[in-house]
Scaffold this active site. Structure first.
Site, mmCIF file in Angstrom:
data_model
loop_
_atom_site.group_PDB
_atom_site.id
_atom_site.type_symbol
_atom_site.label_atom_id
_atom_site.label_comp_id
_atom_site.label_asym_id
_atom_site.label_seq_id
_atom_site.Cartn_x
_atom_site.Cartn_y
_atom_site.Cartn_z
ATOM 1 N N ARG A 173 0.849 -1.183 0.000
ATOM 2 C CA ARG A 173 0.000 0.000 0.000
ATOM 3 C C ARG A 173 0.886 1.235 0.000
ATOM 4 O O ARG A 173 1.750 1.389 0.871
ATOM 5 C CB ARG A 173 -0.897 0.025 1.244
ATOM 6 C CG ARG A 173 -1.844 -1.178 1.315
ATOM 7 C CD ARG A 173 -3.005 -0.962 2.260
ATOM 8 N NE ARG A 173 -2.636 -0.861 3.651
ATOM 9 C CZ ARG A 173 -2.911 -1.797 4.568
ATOM 10 N NH1 ARG A 173 -3.558 -2.902 4.236
ATOM 11 N NH2 ARG A 173 -2.556 -1.613 5.813
ATOM 12 N N HIS A 189 2.915 -2.879 5.262
ATOM 13 C CA HIS A 189 2.332 -2.846 3.907
ATOM 14 C C HIS A 189 2.965 -1.738 3.061
ATOM 15 O O HIS A 189 3.023 -1.831 1.841
ATOM 16 C CB HIS A 189 0.820 -2.607 3.979
ATOM 17 C CG HIS A 189 0.037 -3.798 4.442
ATOM 18 N ND1 HIS A 189 -0.297 -4.839 3.606
ATOM 19 C CD2 HIS A 189 -0.469 -4.116 5.661
ATOM 20 C CE1 HIS A 189 -0.990 -5.744 4.283
ATOM 21 N NE2 HIS A 189 -1.106 -5.330 5.532
ATOM 22 N N HIS A 227 -8.868 -8.265 12.953
ATOM 23 C CA HIS A 227 -8.307 -9.376 12.183
ATOM 24 C C HIS A 227 -9.121 -10.657 12.347
ATOM 25 O O HIS A 227 -8.576 -11.759 12.317
ATOM 26 C CB HIS A 227 -6.840 -9.602 12.538
ATOM 27 C CG HIS A 227 -5.938 -8.565 11.930
ATOM 28 N ND1 HIS A 227 -5.944 -7.258 12.342
ATOM 29 C CD2 HIS A 227 -5.047 -8.642 10.907
ATOM 30 C CE1 HIS A 227 -5.071 -6.567 11.615
ATOM 31 N NE2 HIS A 227 -4.522 -7.383 10.741
ATOM 32 N N HIS A 232 -2.824 -11.340 8.755
ATOM 33 C CA HIS A 232 -1.768 -10.468 8.228
ATOM 34 C C HIS A 232 -0.432 -11.134 8.524
ATOM 35 O O HIS A 232 -0.178 -11.570 9.635
ATOM 36 C CB HIS A 232 -1.863 -9.095 8.926
ATOM 37 C CG HIS A 232 -0.626 -8.252 8.777
ATOM 38 N ND1 HIS A 232 -0.594 -7.094 8.029
ATOM 39 C CD2 HIS A 232 0.631 -8.404 9.291
ATOM 40 C CE1 HIS A 232 0.622 -6.571 8.081
ATOM 41 N NE2 HIS A 232 1.385 -7.344 8.839
HETATM 42 ZN ZN ZN Z 1 -2.109 -6.250 7.031
#
Ligand code: ZN
Length: 260
Positions: A173, A189, A227, A232
């Site tokens: 990201r 990320h 989550h 992740h």
């Molecule tokens: Zn993540």
């Protein structure tokens, strides 16, 4: 991928040769051609170089529980242990020496664009729809290399789980994208080092637990805030970017996954 692979090899040869030779070359089998990287010697402990570094990237997902393989171009005990686990996972003779059989298996798993068979750049690139690997704190090429490392670990995790698909809902990201999705300001990320997984044929807890033995130093899953529907995974420990992220951080309390 097969057709694409042959086409690319043919194009590469065609560009390097005068017109008359093209037809013959295209018809010939591409024996050991690899569009990404080719190893030219057997590697064992004590060796060093770019070929060792390239090997480390591809076996880093076979680090033992809680271990990581440093991508430093030096073939030490960590690398040998990972090669051994790779070999045994794919039914090869497990001697920790990377020779022709080991490289043949890597070629089989490797696409011409250097991604492993079951993952692609488009799955890992900028999550907010802009694509590519620019817009983060690192250069696009450094970010892309991190994404490749992440993908090879994911390939190992996938195989370790019995070849179960691991869809990626978010990979790299850029800074703007990370803000848009309310990601942590120091999110892995941002560097191409992280992936959010949304498996359908294995449970989230199976993934979170298995990730501990596939080189992931960051794991967040069920029981960790936000989550409950994803796992992740990241590689914070080997990246050495700052004091807070350079450590193992596992938290999926509902799966019995923690730092201890
Ligand atoms: Zn993540």
């Amino acid at each position: 991928m097969r057709v694409n692979t042959l086409k690319r090899v043919a194009v590469a040869f065609a560009l390097a040769l005068p017109g008359a030779a093209i037809a013959t070359v295209v018809a010939a089998p591409a024996a050991h051609a690899d569009g990404c990287y080719t190893w030219n010697r057997t590697l064992t402990q004590g060796r060093s170089g770019e070929d060792v570094r390239q090997l480390q990237i591809r076996v880093a997902g076979w680090a033992a529980y809680r271990d990581i393989v440093r991508i430093d171009g030096r073939y030490g005990p960590e690398t040998a242990a990972a090669v051994k686990r790779f070999q045994s996972a794919y039914g090869l003779r497990a001697d920790g020496i990377a020779g022709p059989q080991t490289f043949a298996k890597i070629y089989e798993l490797q696409d011409n664009d250097c991604t492993p068979k079951h993952f692609s750049y488009t799955e890992l690139d900028n999550g907010c729809g802009t694509g590519g690997f620019s817009g983060g704190p690192l250069s696009a090429s450094a970010t892309r290399e991190n994404a490749i490392r992440t993908m090879w670990k994911l390939e190992a995790l996938r195989h370790g789980l019995g070849d179960k698909a691991l869809p990626v809902s978010s990979g790299f990201r850029g800074t703007a994208c990370n803000r848009q999705v309310d990601g942590a300001s120091d999110s892995q990320h941002l560097y191409g080092d992280a992936a959010d997984l949304t498996p359908r044929t294995v449970s989230l807890c199976q993934v979170a637990r298995a990730a501990r033995s596939h080189g992931f130093s960051g794991i967040f899953g069920p029981g960790y805030p936000d989550h409950s529907d994803q796992v992740h995974v990241d590689s914070r420990r080997e990246n050495n970017r700052d004091k807070t992220s350079n450590t193992t951080y596992w938290s999926a309390p509902n799966c019995g996954v923690g730092n201890n």
